[in-house]
Design a protein around this motif. Structure first.
Motif, PDB file in Angstrom:
ATOM      1  N   GLN A 375       0.624  -6.178   2.090  1.00 32.33           N
ATOM      2  CA  GLN A 375       0.282  -5.736   0.733  1.00 32.33           C
ATOM      3  C   GLN A 375      -1.164  -5.310   0.686  1.00 32.33           C
ATOM      4  O   GLN A 375      -2.004  -5.878   1.352  1.00 32.33           O
ATOM      5  N   GLU A 376      -1.426  -4.280  -0.085  1.00 35.32           N
ATOM      6  CA  GLU A 376      -2.782  -3.736  -0.088  1.00 35.32           C
ATOM      7  C   GLU A 376      -3.378  -3.620  -1.486  1.00 35.32           C
ATOM      8  O   GLU A 376      -4.518  -3.216  -1.630  1.00 35.32           O
ATOM      9  N   ALA A 377      -2.613  -3.973  -2.514  1.00 35.03           N
ATOM     10  CA  ALA A 377      -3.134  -3.824  -3.877  1.00 35.03           C
ATOM     11  C   ALA A 377      -4.389  -4.672  -4.073  1.00 35.03           C
ATOM     12  O   ALA A 377      -5.318  -4.264  -4.747  1.00 35.03           O
ATOM     13  N   GLU A 390     -12.457  -0.847   3.210  1.00 36.76           N
ATOM     14  CA  GLU A 390     -11.485  -0.312   2.235  1.00 36.76           C
ATOM     15  C   GLU A 390     -11.362  -1.353   1.136  1.00 36.76           C
ATOM     16  O   GLU A 390     -11.027  -2.508   1.387  1.00 36.76           O
ATOM     17  N   PRO A 392     -10.249  -3.077  -2.727  1.00 35.74           N
ATOM     18  CA  PRO A 392      -9.186  -3.092  -3.741  1.00 35.74           C
ATOM     19  C   PRO A 392      -9.618  -2.286  -4.960  1.00 35.74           C
ATOM     20  O   PRO A 392     -10.816  -2.050  -5.166  1.00 35.74           O
ATOM     21  N   SER A 802       4.919  -8.612  -3.073  1.00 38.21           N
ATOM     22  CA  SER A 802       4.582  -8.294  -1.680  1.00 38.21           C
ATOM     23  C   SER A 802       5.140  -9.324  -0.706  1.00 38.21           C
ATOM     24  O   SER A 802       5.139  -9.089   0.493  1.00 38.21           O
ATOM     25  N   LYS A 808       6.824  -1.522   3.849  1.00 40.97           N
ATOM     26  CA  LYS A 808       5.657  -1.323   2.985  1.00 40.97           C
ATOM     27  C   LYS A 808       5.570   0.140   2.610  1.00 40.97           C
ATOM     28  O   LYS A 808       5.513   0.999   3.464  1.00 40.97           O
ATOM     29  N   LYS A 811       0.540   1.378  -2.091  1.00 41.06           N
ATOM     30  CA  LYS A 811      -0.328   0.204  -2.207  1.00 41.06           C
ATOM     31  C   LYS A 811       0.203  -0.830  -3.179  1.00 41.06           C
ATOM     32  O   LYS A 811      -0.202  -1.968  -3.147  1.00 41.06           O
ATOM     33  N   SER A 812       1.097  -0.438  -4.087  1.00 37.24           N
ATOM     34  CA  SER A 812       1.622  -1.404  -5.061  1.00 37.24           C
ATOM     35  C   SER A 812       3.091  -1.692  -4.756  1.00 37.24           C
ATOM     36  O   SER A 812       3.943  -0.811  -4.870  1.00 37.24           O
ATOM     37  N   THR A 876      -3.289   6.198  -9.604  1.00 39.23           N
ATOM     38  CA  THR A 876      -2.839   5.414  -8.445  1.00 39.23           C
ATOM     39  C   THR A 876      -1.613   4.570  -8.776  1.00 39.23           C
ATOM     40  O   THR A 876      -1.340   4.275  -9.937  1.00 39.23           O
ATOM     41  N   VAL A 878      -1.225   1.408  -8.045  1.00 45.68           N
ATOM     42  CA  VAL A 878      -1.661   0.099  -8.566  1.00 45.68           C
ATOM     43  C   VAL A 878      -1.946   0.227 -10.063  1.00 45.68           C
ATOM     44  O   VAL A 878      -1.545  -0.623 -10.871  1.00 45.68           O
TER      45      VAL A 878
END
Length: 1284
Positions: A375-377, A390, A392, A802, A808, A811-812, A876, A878
């Motif tokens: 997960q990247e949010a 990078e 959030p 996530s 995946k 990002k959300s 985005t 997110v």
């Protein structure tokens, strides 16, 4: 069990000496943990996900040459076997000494020794430090060499099968995983037993209670040098290891210690209890690797407890960055999962739905794009080797960031370091050097440039941040150009320090930077103690109810802070680290009892407070630079100049003849009999013992006084720490599938607990005073805090969505799931397998529509998604997910929408693994149930945040059914006002009662102005009420009227200002269809439903009128005493059904004479006559006194202004305007007194009238005087056309 003496637990420099490497007896074993990891990755690839890194993409077994494969390393020896105070954790030490297992090389490979530190954090949060030196030894075992040769034969055979050359030519070559098929033999990656020498990695390691990194590195490097140098060391290695394990004590606080290595003395120093805690990692390295800007961004992410993933080829870099960032947080401590070096076996922990700080080893081949992260949010990704970070989304700026960066940059430059950082010579550095500086500056992701540390100023010239800083400092009279580079410490002849110059500079830079960071928190939280809420009950019951208790008055603290600080501080106060810090403060009253970090911090805060008392001008929001750096630096220099303790020198041990010999180039097998136990007695253990006992006695007396023993206190502190999350630290052990399953189960439980706590907190805060009366929490929060709480709920939802993801995408995770659902529904709709009900959950009317005749607003998950997708400002995934959550909360549909989303079981199975939270049915049901509780409160979290979006509004005008408007000939118009703005005048087509228009978000609706142009033969219109609905949020407002609009009708008004109320929607508890209609509230009383004389209204007696005026005024007083976020509509309190205008109208109607049977007389007629009387009086100059003169003049001025307005608002409309203006300018009580004494009153009122009773009038004046202290602001629609 053999140990080194239980009594000396805290006093030994090192607890264990460990050797890890190849066990020749068991031979070559593939690393099971790595194999398990590869199996998981392979299954991921089968399930359609991309593999974790590209190195495994083509199948590890065939593509990796045997020299590049992972083999199991083992702990070969440890001395002593065990110590009571720090039980040996073989799994953890084995994993972290050699995180990727054994490495094999040949004579053609580089074989430089590599040092790295590591940390073992136990589940209770306690820590042990490890320092490992990995080097290569020649393999002497014939079996191992033969096994490697066999593996190569097998590899070649497998390779030939999978990569048969298409043109039939012979390929004798092998290839590494990264090369192209058919590459010629690469000498680097091949092994031939007849011509090559095989080397294998070995590791020596010290396990210590405190992180004396430089000293431990020196010990290990000198031991390694002893076995690789041609000359044997002066004493057997056992003597040196025995010395460091048993004869070297920990330096006491505030003291320095010198002990002997194999070749050179080693010095370490420990800060005193009044200084910042021990930190021995070089801060310089972190700023060189990342640059100031990136360090600050990473620091902010850590403080706000985002998930942080560090990425580097070098274990020591991972450790240095993690330890530096957590050290700079002083006095706060990272409370969540902390694994600076993540062993390959624990890669599944990146799936953890909790905040973490982890370090991932990169193989140097894969770039960021190849990494598949769950997960990247909420993830902060830091590629240390490539100067890349990078962040959030929605990361708030640290308070005073510009000045803070400036101060740190000045220190770095004084030490000759460019604030932008420097990259080591590598491919990535070469790539960066080829870029123009201007391109780098414009690169938003990357605040850093490669450059020479010898010319920092040249490097900085083109940097925007430094240019801004220079401009800022010039205004204060300082110039960066004039900064003097710090002089070399060797020039300082006054102190002769006992360490080399480079080491001293590291100490100096470390303490200067740390003091600056500590000073920031000291300044920001100088008054924090005032806001700590001490428990009123005893500690036991406080802990029992800890989750429900507030420990810090956040609202008051934030109200004292400058506006720009709020976005950061409101989020920081919600973190686990801040909660634990305050819990520690509450539990530790005395200095002896305090956590050491808290004691140091409180002492600094006290010093600042004293300074602020003496010079109050300092207590401003101005940035105050650190002044303690030089003093702290001096303390370190003094300790290094005058060594306080020298340990016993290494000496010959009682070893048997023949022991202690070794072969150059090989680390020998040590004699365990001499290393397994320490000496029977030591002068330093004896000396320290009485002090320890004295300290223990003092603690015992103190805890008895508190009625809490140490064990209880420890238990409570631990419980407080664990409050936020169920799982604190992963156990480093050989992970079976059952252990992984158990870990995931803990995650599921933790997420559910967090959801329960968050929903409860949000409800308590939202209910405000009502919740306090019910015994929950403290009084209310600000709008900033409400936004923070909703943002943290969005973060929690992202973490839940996530957990256990198969694939995946974006990002959300939540928005990705919603898009899959939308796609499925549209496919079903297109194929005709479902009707519109597949999109709309139900077509039943929402309860809020019950009182109106509007067509029902369909409850639709897909429609709400479309509303969000149509908002161009949100770019985005997110952002879209967060907007959708806010909209669903405002519509009280969050639980219902998510239930609908998860009802597509096929989709959930496709997207999530079996252990995922969303596939645990019971927990999922409880989670949805917790979210359902949000239906009990009204949120305007979408309306108040997305203020610029276009909203469709639906209007319904309901004319009277009895006296219908079917013959109505005039052209009606309407104008709608809300808290955020108002519409233009909208023309309504004749005979159209329902219409929709679109305009920018008006916020909560307050008033509707409705009227017509009086055209045609029948220009009379009786309107019962107007209903307006927000087409996005579904909020419906009802504006009662019940009056005529027309000349010669009622009070002759052609337009009216109607005040609206939000129709409350009932929380939908049970969604099963039910035939019984829902219970309806009683219809609200409309001021006048029939077009008859006002005299026919129900007559109230004087007591009832006084009561209604008292209630109306009381409502306004309460309005202003509420926190701003809890206030309702002031217009409603003034002009609504039970408002001040209505109450005063009743007072003036009481005892009013009606002269003729068929003519209505209005209060305004009386007021106009009073105005004429006073104007005549003034002309004749017969005004009795100055006060009356002023009052009469103001009264006449207002009545004249209202009469001359171009608006056709009628007589009652004019009366309403006069009351509103009188309330605004605090004149109402004067006017009442004036009118009570006016002769016109005697003519127009009966003797029993309220206005003729002096006692009642005085009482009324006293009530109205209470409004004087409030600043009443009127809505534009109420006073349009009046300029007073």
């Amino acid at each position: 069990m053999s140990g080194g003496g239980g009594g000396s637990a805290p006093s030994r420099f090192a607890d264990y000496f460990v050797i890890c490497g190849l066990d020749t007896e068991t031979g070559l074993e593939p690393d099971e943990l790595s194999a398990l990891c590869q199996y998981i990755q392979a299954s991921k690839a089968r399930d359609g996900a991309r593999p974790f890194t590209s190195s495994t993409a083509e199948g590890e077994n065939f593509e990796q040459t045997p020299l590049r494969r992972t083999f199991k390393s083992k702990v070969l020896a440890r001395y002593p076997e065990n110590v009571d105070w720090n039980p040996f954790d073989q799994d953890a030490v084995g994993m972290l000494c050699m995180p990727k297992g054994l490495a094999f090389k040949t004579q053609a490979d580089p074989r430089e020794p590599q040092f790295h530190a590591f940390i073992i954090t136990r589940e209770d949060g306690s820590r042990t430090f490890g320092f490992a030196l990995t080097f290569y030894e020649e393999v002497t075992s014939k079996q191992i060499c033969s096994a490697m040769q066999t593996l190569y034969h097998m590899h070649n055979a497998e390779y030939d099968v999978f990569h048969a050359p298409p043109d039939g030519q012979d390929h004798s070559g092998l290839r590494d995983g990264g090369g192209a098929p058919g590459t010629k033999l690469q000498r680097l990656n091949s092994y031939d037993i007849s011509r090559d020498t095989l080397y294998v990695s070995k590791c020596i390691c010290l396990i210590t209670p405190m992180a004396f990194m430089k000293a431990c590195r020196s010990v290990l490097e000198q031991l390694h040098r002893a076995v690789t140098s041609p000359q044997p060391p002066p004493l057997p290695l056992e003597s040196y290891i025995y010395n460091v394990l048993y004869e070297v004590p920990l330096p006491p606080p505030g003291r320095s210690l010198k002990f002997s290595g194999v070749y050179a003395p080693i010095v370490c120093q420990r800060p005193s209890t009044s200084e910042l805690p021990l930190f021995d990692f070089p801060v310089r390295e972190v700023f060189e690797l990342l640059g100031v800007e990136n360090v600050f961004q990473l620091f902010t992410c850590a403080l706000l407890e985002f998930q942080i993933l560090l990425y580097s080829q070098h274990y020591q870099r991972l450790m240095a960055v993690a330890e530096t960032i957590t050290a700079l947080m002083f006095p706060f401590q990272w409370q969540h999962v902390y694994v600076p070096i993540l062993p390959a076996s624990l890669l599944h922990f990146l799936d953890a739905p909790v905040p973490y700080l982890m370090g991932l080893h990169s193989n140097g081949l894969d770039d960021r794009s190849k990494l598949e992260l769950p997960q990247e949010a909420n993830l902060c990704f830091v590629d240390i080797d490539n100067h890349f970070i990078e962040l959030p989304e929605d990361l708030p700026q640290f308070p005073n960031k510009l000045e803070f960066v400036q101060e740190v940059s000045e220190i770095l430059m004084a030490f000759g370091l460019p604030p932008e950082g420097t990259l080591p010579c590598s491919e990535s550095a070469a790539k960066l050097k080829r870029l123009r500086a201007s391109e780098l500056v414009s690169d938003k992701r990357n605040g850093n440039v490669a450059g020479s540390p010898l010319q920092p100023y040249e490097l900085l010239k083109e940097n925007e941040t430094i240019a801004r800083l220079q401009a800022l400092v010039r205004r204060t009279g300082v110039s960066l150009e004039k900064l003097e580079v710090r002089e070399d410490p060797s020039n300082n002849k006054s102190l002769k320090v006992q360490c080399d110059e480079e080491e001293l500079r590291i100490y100096q830079l470390n303490i200067q930077i740390r003091e600056v960071f500590a000073n920031r928190f000291t300044q920001m939280f100088a008054d924090y103690e005032v806001f700590v809420i001490q428990p009123s009950q005893d500690k036991e019951s406080w802990f029992t109810n800890r989750e429900q208790m507030q420990n810090f008055d956040k609202a008051s603290f934030l109200s004292d802070q400058p506006e720009p600080y709020l976005p950061f501080l409101s989020r920081f106060l919600e973190t686990q680290m801040f909660a634990s810090f305050i819990d520690n403060k509450i539990m530790c009253h005395d200095d002896d009892d305090k956590d050491p970090a808290l004691r140091v911090f409180d002492a600094r805060v006290d010093k600042i407070r004293l300074l602020n008392v003496r010079t109050p001008t300092l207590r401003t929001s101005m940035y105050q630079k650190c002044t303690t750096g030089d003093e702290a630096e001096k303390a370190i220099e003094l300790r290094l100049a005058k060594i306080d303790h020298t340990a016993v020198h290494p000496h010959l041990l009682d070893m048997k003849i023949g022991q202690g010999k070794y072969e150059p180039g090989f680390f020998p097998k040590l004699q365990s009999d001499v290393l397994s136990t320490g000496p029977a007695s030591n002068k330093w253990t004896k000396r320290n013992a009485p002090a320890q006992w004295r300290r223990k006695d003092r603690q015992k007396q103190h805890t008895e006084h508190l009625r809490l023993d140490n064990d209880q206190r420890e238990k409570y502190i631990q419980e407080a720490r664990n409050m936020g999350s169920t799982i604190r630290q992963p156990k480093l052990s050989n992970l079976s599938p059952s252990v992984i399953a158990q870990t995931n189960w803990k995650f599921v439980e933790g997420l559910l607990k967090e959801c329960r706590n968050k929903t409860k907190r949000m409800l308590v805060e939202k209910m405000g005073r009502e919740a306090v009366e019910l015994g929950h929490g403290e009084v209310s929060i600000t709008g900033v805090e409400e936004n923070t709480l909703i943002a943290s709920l969005c973060d929690l939802l992202e973490r839940i969505w996530s957990h256990g993801l198969q694939v995946k995408q974006g990002k959300s995770a939540l928005w990705s799931h919603l898009l899959h659902y939308q796609e499925n529904q549209q496919r079903k709709l297109a194929s005709g397998s479902v009707g519109p009900s597949g999109i709309f959950l139900d077509s039943e009317r929402r309860k809020s529509d019950a009182g109106s005749a509007m067509s029902p607003l369909r409850v639709s998950l897909i429609q709400d998604m479309r509303h969000i997708q149509n908002i161009g400002e949100i770019k985005t995934d997110v952002g879209k997910a967060r907007a959708w959550v806010r909209l669903s909360m405002e519509k009280k549909l969050l639980s219902r929408h998510l239930k609908q989303l998860l009802s597509d079981h096929e989709l959930t199975k496709k997207l999530y693994k079996r252990y995922a939270f969303l596939r645990c049915d019971d927990e999922k049901e409880q989670f949805l149930y917790h979210l359902l509780s949000f239906s009990a409160v009204d949120y305007f979290c979408f309306t108040n945040v997305f203020t610029t979006v276009l909203i469709p509004y639906h209007i319904l005008i309901v004319p009277s059914k009895k006296l219908g408007g079917s013959m109505f000939t005039a052209n009606p118009w309407i104008c709608i006002s809300g808290e955020l703005g108002e519409t233009q005048i909208l023309q309504i087509p004749r005979n159209v009662l329902e219409m929709t228009f679109e305009c920018q978000n008006l916020g909560k609706l307050t008033t509707v102005q409705i009227g017509h142009d009086n055209a045609g033969l029948y220009a009379r219109w009786l309107v019962e009420h107007v209903t307006v609905r927000n087409g996005v949020t579904g909020h419906t407002y009802k504006f009662p009227c019940g009056r005529w609009l027309g000349k010669g009708m009622d009070d002759g008004s052609l337009e009216r200002v109607l005040v609206g109320e939000l129709l409350m929607s009932q929380p939908e508890v049970d969604e099963r269809p039910c035939r019984t209609p829902p219970l309806q509230p009683s219809p609200s009383v409309i001021r006048r439903l029939v077009p008859v004389s006002p005299n026919s209204k129900p007559k109230l007696n004087t007591g009832q009128i006084q009561e209604s005026i008292g209630e109306a005024v009381n409502g306004i007083v309460k309005h202003f005493h509420k926190p701003e976020k809890e206030r309702g509509s002031l217009t409603l309190l003034l002009c609504g059904e039970c408002g001040l205008v209505s109450a005063l109208e009743q007072a003036f109607q009481h005892g009013f004479k009606s002269p003729r049977l068929f003519k209505n007389v209005f209060i305004w007629d009386f007021l106009e006559k009073a105005q004429t009387y006073y104007e005549t009086l003034e002309q004749n100059e017969l005004v009795p006194e100055e006060n009356w003169h002023t009052r009469a003049r103001s009264f006449c001025r207002f009545v004249t202004a209202i009469n001359s307005t171009p608006r056709n608002i009628g007589k009652d409309g004019k009366f309403q305007m006069l009351v509103c203006l009188g309330a605004r300018d605090h004149l109402l009580h004067h006017w009442i007194a004036l009118l009570a004494d006016c002769p016109i009153t005697a003519h127009m009122y009966e003797d029993v009238a309220l206005i003729k009773d002096h006692t009642l009038v005085n009482s009324l004046i006293r009530v109205l005087q209470t409004l004087q202290e409030f600043n009443i602001t009127l809505e534009t629609s109420l006073v349009k056309g009046i300029d007073i």
